[in-house]
Design a protein around this motif. Sequence first.
Motif, PDB file in Angstrom:
ATOM      1  N   ASP A 124       1.139  -0.895   0.397  1.00 49.83           N
ATOM      2  CA  ASP A 124      -0.037  -0.173  -0.065  1.00 49.83           C
ATOM      3  C   ASP A 124       1.714   1.238   0.466  1.00 49.83           C
ATOM      4  OD1 ASP A 124      -2.893   0.928   0.883  1.00 49.83           O
ATOM      5  OD2 ASP A 124      -1.406   2.352   1.752  1.00 49.83           O
ATOM      6  N   HIS A 125       0.837   2.245  -0.888  1.00 51.43           N
ATOM      7  CA  HIS A 125       1.396   3.073  -0.947  1.00 51.43           C
ATOM      8  C   HIS A 125       1.537   3.715   0.298  1.00 51.43           C
ATOM      9  CE1 HIS A 125       2.961   6.903  -3.378  1.00 51.43           C
ATOM     10  NE2 HIS A 125       2.323   7.417  -3.312  1.00 51.43           N
ATOM     11  N   ALA A 126       0.240   4.166   0.994  1.00 45.10           N
ATOM     12  CA  ALA A 126       0.044   5.267   1.976  1.00 45.10           C
ATOM     13  C   ALA A 126       0.813   4.420   3.364  1.00 45.10           C
ATOM     14  CB  ALA A 126      -0.787   5.388   2.472  1.00 45.10           C
ATOM     15  N   SER A 127       0.399   3.157   3.783  1.00 43.06           N
ATOM     16  CA  SER A 127       1.044   2.313   5.187  1.00 43.06           C
ATOM     17  C   SER A 127       1.568   1.881   4.559  1.00 43.06           C
ATOM     18  CB  SER A 127      -0.568   1.871   5.337  1.00 43.06           C
ATOM     19  OG  SER A 127      -0.462  -0.258   4.743  1.00 43.06           O
ATOM     20  N   ARG A 128       2.795   1.591   3.620  1.00 45.02           N
ATOM     21  CA  ARG A 128       3.377   0.314   3.730  1.00 45.02           C
ATOM     22  C   ARG A 128       3.119  -1.097   3.466  1.00 45.02           C
ATOM     23  NH1 ARG A 128       9.345   2.552   4.488  1.00 45.02           N
ATOM     24  NH2 ARG A 128       9.909   4.614   2.997  1.00 45.02           N
ATOM     25  N   ARG A 129       1.833  -1.416   3.804  1.00 51.60           N
ATOM     26  CA  ARG A 129       1.475  -2.642   4.096  1.00 51.60           C
ATOM     27  C   ARG A 129       1.911  -3.415   3.190  1.00 51.60           C
ATOM     28  NH1 ARG A 129      -3.510  -5.338   7.226  1.00 51.60           N
ATOM     29  NH2 ARG A 129      -2.911  -7.462   7.191  1.00 51.60           N
ATOM     30  N   VAL A 130       1.780  -5.119   3.616  1.00 51.71           N
ATOM     31  CA  VAL A 130       2.714  -5.905   2.746  1.00 51.71           C
ATOM     32  C   VAL A 130       1.249  -6.356   2.378  1.00 51.71           C
ATOM     33  CG1 VAL A 130       3.428  -7.887   1.191  1.00 51.71           C
ATOM     34  CG2 VAL A 130       4.798  -6.523   2.953  1.00 51.71           C
ATOM     35  N   LEU A 131       0.494  -6.299   0.860  1.00 53.50           N
ATOM     36  CA  LEU A 131      -0.454  -6.327   0.476  1.00 53.50           C
ATOM     37  C   LEU A 131      -0.655  -7.979   0.248  1.00 53.50           C
ATOM     38  CD1 LEU A 131      -2.207  -3.042  -1.322  1.00 53.50           C
ATOM     39  CD2 LEU A 131      -2.334  -3.600   0.874  1.00 53.50           C
ATOM     40  N   GLY A 168     -11.455   0.122  -5.450  1.00 54.96           N
ATOM     41  CA  GLY A 168     -12.588  -0.736  -5.360  1.00 54.96           C
ATOM     42  C   GLY A 168     -12.711  -1.233  -3.802  1.00 54.96           C
ATOM     43  N   ASP A 169     -13.494  -1.643  -3.212  1.00 51.85           N
ATOM     44  CA  ASP A 169     -13.494  -2.628  -1.876  1.00 51.85           C
ATOM     45  C   ASP A 169     -12.084  -2.012  -0.694  1.00 51.85           C
ATOM     46  OD1 ASP A 169     -16.185  -2.459  -1.941  1.00 51.85           O
ATOM     47  OD2 ASP A 169     -15.796  -4.392  -3.260  1.00 51.85           O
ATOM     48  N   GLY A 170     -11.089  -1.846  -1.116  1.00 52.36           N
ATOM     49  CA  GLY A 170      -9.550  -1.932  -0.803  1.00 52.36           C
ATOM     50  C   GLY A 170      -9.426  -3.700  -0.656  1.00 52.36           C
ATOM     51  N   ALA A 171      -9.279  -4.255  -0.929  1.00 49.87           N
ATOM     52  CA  ALA A 171      -9.606  -5.635  -0.749  1.00 49.87           C
ATOM     53  C   ALA A 171      -8.445  -6.113  -1.984  1.00 49.87           C
ATOM     54  CB  ALA A 171     -10.333  -6.493  -0.527  1.00 49.87           C
ATOM     55  N   ALA A 172      -7.197  -6.262  -1.159  1.00 49.30           N
ATOM     56  CA  ALA A 172      -6.430  -6.756  -2.551  1.00 49.30           C
ATOM     57  C   ALA A 172      -6.409  -8.480  -2.077  1.00 49.30           C
ATOM     58  CB  ALA A 172      -5.258  -6.870  -1.631  1.00 49.30           C
ATOM     59  N   CYS A 173      -6.583  -9.144  -1.463  1.00 50.87           N
ATOM     60  CA  CYS A 173      -7.242 -10.795  -1.323  1.00 50.87           C
ATOM     61  C   CYS A 173      -8.410 -11.006  -1.931  1.00 50.87           C
ATOM     62  CB  CYS A 173      -6.942 -11.115  -0.329  1.00 50.87           C
ATOM     63  SG  CYS A 173      -6.818 -12.614   0.665  1.00 50.87           S
ATOM     64  N   SER A 176      -5.562  -7.322   2.884  1.00 50.44           N
ATOM     65  CA  SER A 176      -3.957  -8.161   2.649  1.00 50.44           C
ATOM     66  C   SER A 176      -3.902  -9.610   2.883  1.00 50.44           C
ATOM     67  CB  SER A 176      -3.445  -8.010   3.062  1.00 50.44           C
ATOM     68  OG  SER A 176      -1.774  -8.371   3.735  1.00 50.44           O
ATOM     69  N   CYS A 177      -3.358 -10.336   1.256  1.00 50.77           N
ATOM     70  CA  CYS A 177      -3.456 -11.497   1.259  1.00 50.77           C
ATOM     71  C   CYS A 177      -2.926 -11.699   3.366  1.00 50.77           C
ATOM     72  CB  CYS A 177      -2.425 -12.174   0.671  1.00 50.77           C
ATOM     73  SG  CYS A 177      -3.392 -12.494  -1.115  1.00 50.77           S
ATOM     74  N   ARG A 221      10.435 -10.778  14.242  1.00 53.10           N
ATOM     75  CA  ARG A 221       8.592 -10.120  15.435  1.00 53.10           C
ATOM     76  C   ARG A 221       6.858 -10.640  15.641  1.00 53.10           C
ATOM     77  NH1 ARG A 221       9.917  -5.212  18.537  1.00 53.10           N
ATOM     78  NH2 ARG A 221       7.944  -5.489  19.615  1.00 53.10           N
ATOM     79  N   GLU A 222       7.183 -11.577  14.026  1.00 56.62           N
ATOM     80  CA  GLU A 222       6.441 -11.556  13.644  1.00 56.62           C
ATOM     81  C   GLU A 222       6.935 -12.665  12.219  1.00 56.62           C
ATOM     82  OE1 GLU A 222       1.682  -9.149  13.448  1.00 56.62           O
ATOM     83  OE2 GLU A 222       3.162  -8.762  11.787  1.00 56.62           O
ATOM     84  N   ILE A 223       5.861 -13.201  11.843  1.00 55.48           N
ATOM     85  CA  ILE A 223       5.247 -14.791  10.912  1.00 55.48           C
ATOM     86  C   ILE A 223       4.384 -14.043  10.410  1.00 55.48           C
ATOM     87  CG2 ILE A 223       6.061 -16.575   9.725  1.00 55.48           C
ATOM     88  CD1 ILE A 223       8.449 -16.408  11.792  1.00 55.48           C
ATOM     89  N   ARG A 224       3.964 -14.188   9.093  1.00 52.61           N
ATOM     90  CA  ARG A 224       2.494 -13.855   8.649  1.00 52.61           C
ATOM     91  C   ARG A 224       2.564 -14.498   7.396  1.00 52.61           C
ATOM     92  NH1 ARG A 224      -1.758  -9.867   9.389  1.00 52.61           N
ATOM     93  NH2 ARG A 224      -0.652  -8.763  11.511  1.00 52.61           N
ATOM     94  N   LEU A 225       1.796 -15.431   6.993  1.00 52.44           N
ATOM     95  CA  LEU A 225       1.010 -16.834   5.998  1.00 52.44           C
ATOM     96  C   LEU A 225      -0.517 -15.946   4.956  1.00 52.44           C
ATOM     97  CD1 LEU A 225       2.044 -19.345   4.406  1.00 52.44           C
ATOM     98  CD2 LEU A 225      -0.128 -20.260   5.745  1.00 52.44           C
ATOM     99  N   ASP A 226       1.035 -15.898   3.603  1.00 55.58           N
ATOM    100  CA  ASP A 226      -1.298 -15.586   2.747  1.00 55.58           C
ATOM    101  C   ASP A 226      -2.036 -16.509   2.505  1.00 55.58           C
ATOM    102  OD1 ASP A 226       0.800 -16.852   1.569  1.00 55.58           O
ATOM    103  OD2 ASP A 226      -0.485 -15.995  -0.217  1.00 55.58           O
ATOM    104  N   CYS A 227      -2.840 -16.377   2.084  1.00 59.92           N
ATOM    105  CA  CYS A 227      -4.471 -17.194   1.567  1.00 59.92           C
ATOM    106  C   CYS A 227      -3.904 -18.259   1.048  1.00 59.92           C
ATOM    107  CB  CYS A 227      -5.066 -16.032   0.979  1.00 59.92           C
ATOM    108  SG  CYS A 227      -4.251 -15.507  -0.679  1.00 59.92           S
TER     109      CYS A 227
END
Lengths: 137, 137
Positions: A24-31, A93-98, A104-105, B74-80
């Motif tokens: 995500d460009h703003a939060s940097r979260r991996v989507l 859209g709905d803000g859902a990449a997954c 986020s996935c 610190r954290e591990i995440r798994l995708d869909c």
Amino acid sequence: MANKAAEAIDFGKTGGVVPVVTVDHASRRVLMVAWMNREAFEETVATGRACYFSRSRNRLWRKGEESGNFQVVREIRLDCDEDTLVLAVEQSGDGAACHLGYESCFFRTLDGDEWRAADTRKVDPAKYGPGYGHQKK
Amino acid sequence: MANKAAEAIDFGKTGGVVPVVTVDHASRRVLMVAWMNREAFEETVATGRACYFSRSRNRLWRKGEESGNFQVVREIRLDCDEDTLVLAVEQSGDGAACHLGYESCFFRTLDGDEWRAADTRKVDPAKYGPGYGHQKK
């Protein structure tokens, strides 16, 4: 749509595709993490919308083509080994990449020896139709 | 070091390894992308330090074993799709996850049809010895 920048990307190492981390460009979260071949990269650059290559469907995958959850690309980065990309996007859209309806996935965290959902859904993906998301990307 | 959580990870899709996106725990910045096999995952969980699988060296790669730039997980995440991981880490040592001395391997951005370095180096990797970083991971 040829782009000279594509020549620097080492598509050969993993059978014609490279991993792409979309944040995500703003939060940097991996989507999500997906794949691009050269054609997908060039379409992404030309259109400004994320286009991946689906290994399971063996074709270009224009993100959001079924759900409307497309991605406007704000920045593209290349790694030191020239075999991985990072896209910074605005998720539309709905803000859902997954495909399961999460932002986020990566909605599950490791808790001891269990994976636990740590996020809440943005949307019920059933709204996109009965076949949506049943094929892995 | 067997961990039941490893059973959920689909290591089969890409020849026994899965892509791993490593992000800075505080800033969320993507630092690097590497690979893990089951053994690397289990060692990472057991020790709390990132251990990857180097495809080019064909062996476990304990991040920081040469440079001291290890990573505390610190954290591990798994995708869909259960075939990709995200690690959130504290980057130790000189704060350089990249073998070229940058904080992040993704130090180049696309500018028109050119890749341009957008970051400054944290450290000159020559300090880790003449052979450091010459083998791709």
